[in-house]
Write an enzyme that holds these catalytic residues in place. Structure first.
Site, short mmCIF file in Angstrom:
data_model
loop_
_atom_site.label_atom_id
_atom_site.label_comp_id
_atom_site.label_asym_id
_atom_site.label_seq_id
_atom_site.Cartn_x
_atom_site.Cartn_y
_atom_site.Cartn_z
N ASP A 78 -9.61 -9.25 9.15
CA ASP A 78 -9.05 -7.91 8.86
C ASP A 78 -10.01 -6.74 9.10
O ASP A 78 -9.57 -5.68 9.50
CB ASP A 78 -8.58 -7.88 7.40
N HIS A 136 -10.56 -1.82 11.72
CA HIS A 136 -9.51 -2.70 11.21
C HIS A 136 -9.31 -3.83 12.22
O HIS A 136 -8.32 -3.86 12.95
CB HIS A 136 -8.22 -1.85 11.06
N ARG A 150 0.84 -1.19 0.00
CA ARG A 150 0.00 0.00 0.00
C ARG A 150 0.88 1.24 0.00
O ARG A 150 1.91 1.29 0.65
CB ARG A 150 -0.91 0.02 1.22
N SER A 185 -1.30 -3.42 10.41
CA SER A 185 -1.04 -4.39 9.34
C SER A 185 0.17 -5.25 9.67
O SER A 185 1.17 -4.75 10.19
CB SER A 185 -0.77 -3.64 8.03
N CYS A 241 0.69 -7.55 11.90
CA CYS A 241 1.01 -7.76 13.32
C CYS A 241 0.30 -8.99 13.87
O CYS A 241 0.11 -9.12 15.07
CB CYS A 241 0.65 -6.54 14.14
N ARG A 271 1.66 -12.07 -0.54
CA ARG A 271 0.32 -12.32 0.00
C ARG A 271 -0.32 -13.57 -0.59
O ARG A 271 -0.03 -13.95 -1.72
CB ARG A 271 -0.59 -11.13 -0.35
N TYR A 275 -1.71 -3.51 -6.92
CA TYR A 275 -1.43 -4.39 -5.77
C TYR A 275 -2.39 -4.20 -4.60
O TYR A 275 -2.65 -3.07 -4.17
CB TYR A 275 0.00 -4.13 -5.27
N LYS A 310 -9.52 -1.97 1.85
CA LYS A 310 -9.19 -0.80 2.68
C LYS A 310 -9.99 0.43 2.27
O LYS A 310 -10.44 1.21 3.11
CB LYS A 310 -7.70 -0.49 2.59
#
Ligand code: OXD
Ligand code: MN
Length: 607
Positions: A297, A248, A78, A270, A272, A387, A219, A228
């Site tokens: 998420d 989130h 991102r 993100s 974590c 990913r 991406y 998002k």
């Protein structure tokens, strides 16, 4: 005006606003063709076969219906610096978002979009975030010129002609416009991963218009706009208007012996460990403690008629960080990605077996790195933000409740960051208002999920810093108001799985053992577990946790639960400086909570 190509292909578009929007976009972007997507497996297979034929996708060995994609090395995460929340005034978006006046931004981007789909097909994807029969569902249309994005949207959202039926003749929808920003001249050969240079990338949000314009990246969160951009940035702004919350957060189901169910939502920045926690394998399963997954998420939360907070996972799939996923850390994810998975930017053996750091102990011989070069054995073989994209229904731990249109009622909200020092393993906030303060001030070391430095501590309130669609000062106010709207609000906790000893070793084993921390929370809620009152909140003593069968030395447990007054006192001026950025938009209760913390720590609260 007449379209250059047929708009209608497989079904009628009887929503005038939609027809007009598609015509306007087509006129601006000038694709060679327009295709309406129906979300069917046949459509997915056709697009994927086409990408395999063109060399963009590589089928993987021993993983049925799974494919490897390699992105351009400049397009791997991102791009927060190029992400904009665009309203009329700066004050509406606040100090933590990038702002450009919406008229200026539309003008600049219109110039970029003009003719940007030359040589490409424009796909129109009708999708729903949330089960279509849920009162929380949001209907949206994404336009894109990337078949990779279409396939990913099939997995991550609910793509179906039924969405258009639900939209009806005059329903409203969220407009998501995406282009990779790489028009083709006649006869020009396409790049394997087309995208635009960084200074032309824009991920723009127009919350007043429920509209997203993304240009130049193919991406992840930059391009799969349900995630998002819609699921958090636009949704958070809508949620404020409509009295709910877009967060989130992962959502998990915890079953206690005897079958009692609790639901927990947890916000971490993100990369974590949200996916790992959501798919946790219980080390106490033999005793009747089980964990199941609802989402990994995003959580959409609303007050229910019973005064509790209810949560829906608006997504249909997982877009998870691959490195670090292995049979020990996340066996459920490993099982989930055995088939029907898109892998992006992992390494691969010459015979097509995907590999990444953390998959198994030893890398195989003859590995090609994420860019397809023979691996040099020193650099990362898989990109740290590589990913997997896979349907949630494939997850062995998925809960039968994961698509419940009403969602699930939450017992606890958990916030956490990645902090080598400072934050203890777990603590409980005193009440909702204090919990909002704890969440608003959480800090975390940055990861590879976004471009920029890795490992630097930044304040990431509610793990929403990159995802809040309006002024975060107002967002804190919305959180405080939501608490008032709840008769039985979930209890609020803070965790830190990442605390290190003086020797740099992680003190807590993490992963499945995190269950023990969740159990303490549930016991607190039931009034069954002890804790000590500290200046930052209520912290368990080792004897308050169920550590049965766990081998953590007493000295490590003590260090994990320690609250160092001096270290916390050093946070106070930093928090004050962070709060000062919001000026008058900072709700007074947060300032008071900081003063109260300073007082408990015996320091003054000024910067
Ligand atoms: C994600 C992120 O992709 O937070 O979930 O970056
Ligand atoms: Mn995320």
């Amino acid at each position: 005006m007449e379209l250059p190509v047929r708009v209608k292909e497989s079904y009628e578009v009887n929503n005038e606003k939609l027809g007009r929007w598609i015509r306007d976009v087509a006129e601006m972007c000038q694709p060679d063709a327009i295709r309406w997507c129906d979300g069917s497996p046949g459509e997915y297979d056709r697009l994927m076969s086409d990408m395999v034929r063109r060399g963009t996708a590589t089928p993987l060995a021993k993983r049925p219906n799974s494919f490897l994609f390699r992105s351009d090395p400049s397009d791997v995460a991102r791009v927060e610096d190029r992400t904009f929340i665009s309203c009329i005034t700066y004050d509406e978006v606040g100090p933590t978002n990038n702002w450009i006046n919406c008229d200026d931004l539309r003008r600049t981007m219109t110039e970029l979009y003009r003719g940007c789909m030359h040589g490409r097909t424009m796909y129109v994807i009708p999708f729903s975030m949330g089960p279509l029969n849920s009162p929380m569902a949001k209907i949206s249309i994404q336009v894109t010129d990337s078949p990779y994005v279409v396939c990913s949207m099939h997995i991550m959202t609910r793509v179906s002609p039924k969405v258009l039926e639900a939209l009806g003749a005059d329903g409203d929808f969220i407009k998501c416009l995406h282009s990779v920003g790489a028009p083709l001249a006649p006869g020009e050969e396409d790049a394997l991963w087309p995208c635009a240079p960084i200074e032309q990338k824009y991920i723009s949000h127009f919350p007043h218009d429920d509209e997203i314009w993304s240009y130049g990246s193919g991406y992840g969160g930059n391009a799969l706009l349900g995630k998002k951009s819609l699921g958090l940035r636009i949704a958070s702004a809508m949620a404020r208007r409509e009295g709910w919350m877009a967060e989130h957060m992962l959502i998990l189901e915890l079953e206690l012996p005897g079958g009692e169910l609790h639901y927990v939502a947890a916000a971490f920045p993100s990369a974590c460990g949200k996916t790992n926690l959501a798919m946790l394998v219980s080390p106490l399963e033999h005793k009747g403690y089980k964990v199941r997954t609802i989402g990994d998420d995003i959580a959409w939360l609303r007050p229910g008629p019973d005064g509790r907070l209810w949560a829906v996972n608006p997504e249909a799939g997982f877009f998870g960080v691959v490195p670090g996923t292995g049979p020990e850390t996340n066996p459920n994810a490993m099982a989930t990605i055995r088939t029907n998975t898109i892998f992006t930017n992992v390494a691969v053996t010459r015979d097509g077996i995907p590999w990444w750091e953390g998959k198994d102990k030893k890398p195989p011989k003859d590995l090609l790195d994420w860019q397809g070069r023979p691996w040099n054995g020193t650099d990362k073989a898989a990109h740290p933000n590589s990913r997997f994209t896979v349907q949630a229904r494939q997850c062995p731990s998925i809960s039968p409740k994961w698509e419940d249109p009403q969602g699930v009622p939450l017992s606890a909200l958990v916030f956490g960051g990645r902090r080598a020092r400072l934050a203890p393993l777990v603590f409980e906030a005193r009440d909702w208002e204090h919990g909002v303060f704890v969440a608003a001030t959480m800090g975390s070391e940055t990861t590879a999920a976004a471009t920029g430095n890795v490992g630097v501590v930044r304040r990431d309130p509610m793990a929403m810093l990159p995802f809040c669609g309006y002024n975060m000062g107002d967002y804190f106010g919305h959180w405080l108001r939501m608490g008032q709207a709840l008769e039985s609000p979930p209890r609020i906790f803070h965790v830190n799985w990442f605390r290190q000893g003086q020797d740099g070793r992680f003190l807590w084993p993490g992963f499945g053992q995190n269950l023990r921390v969740l159990l303490w929370m549930i016991d607190r809620i039931k009034g069954k577990a002890g804790a000590v009152d500290t200046p930052i909140g209520k912290v368990p003593r080792p004897e308050d946790l169920n550590l049965e069968g766990l081998n953590v030395p007493d000295s490590d447990m003590k260090a994990l639960l320690a609250v160092d007054r001096e270290e916390w006192a050093a946070e106070v001026p930093e928090i004050r400086a962070f709060f000062d950025r919001f000026g008058e938009r900072l709700p007074p209760p947060l300032s008071h909570s900081l003063d109260a913390l300073a007082q408990r720590l015996g320091v003054t609260a000024t910067a």
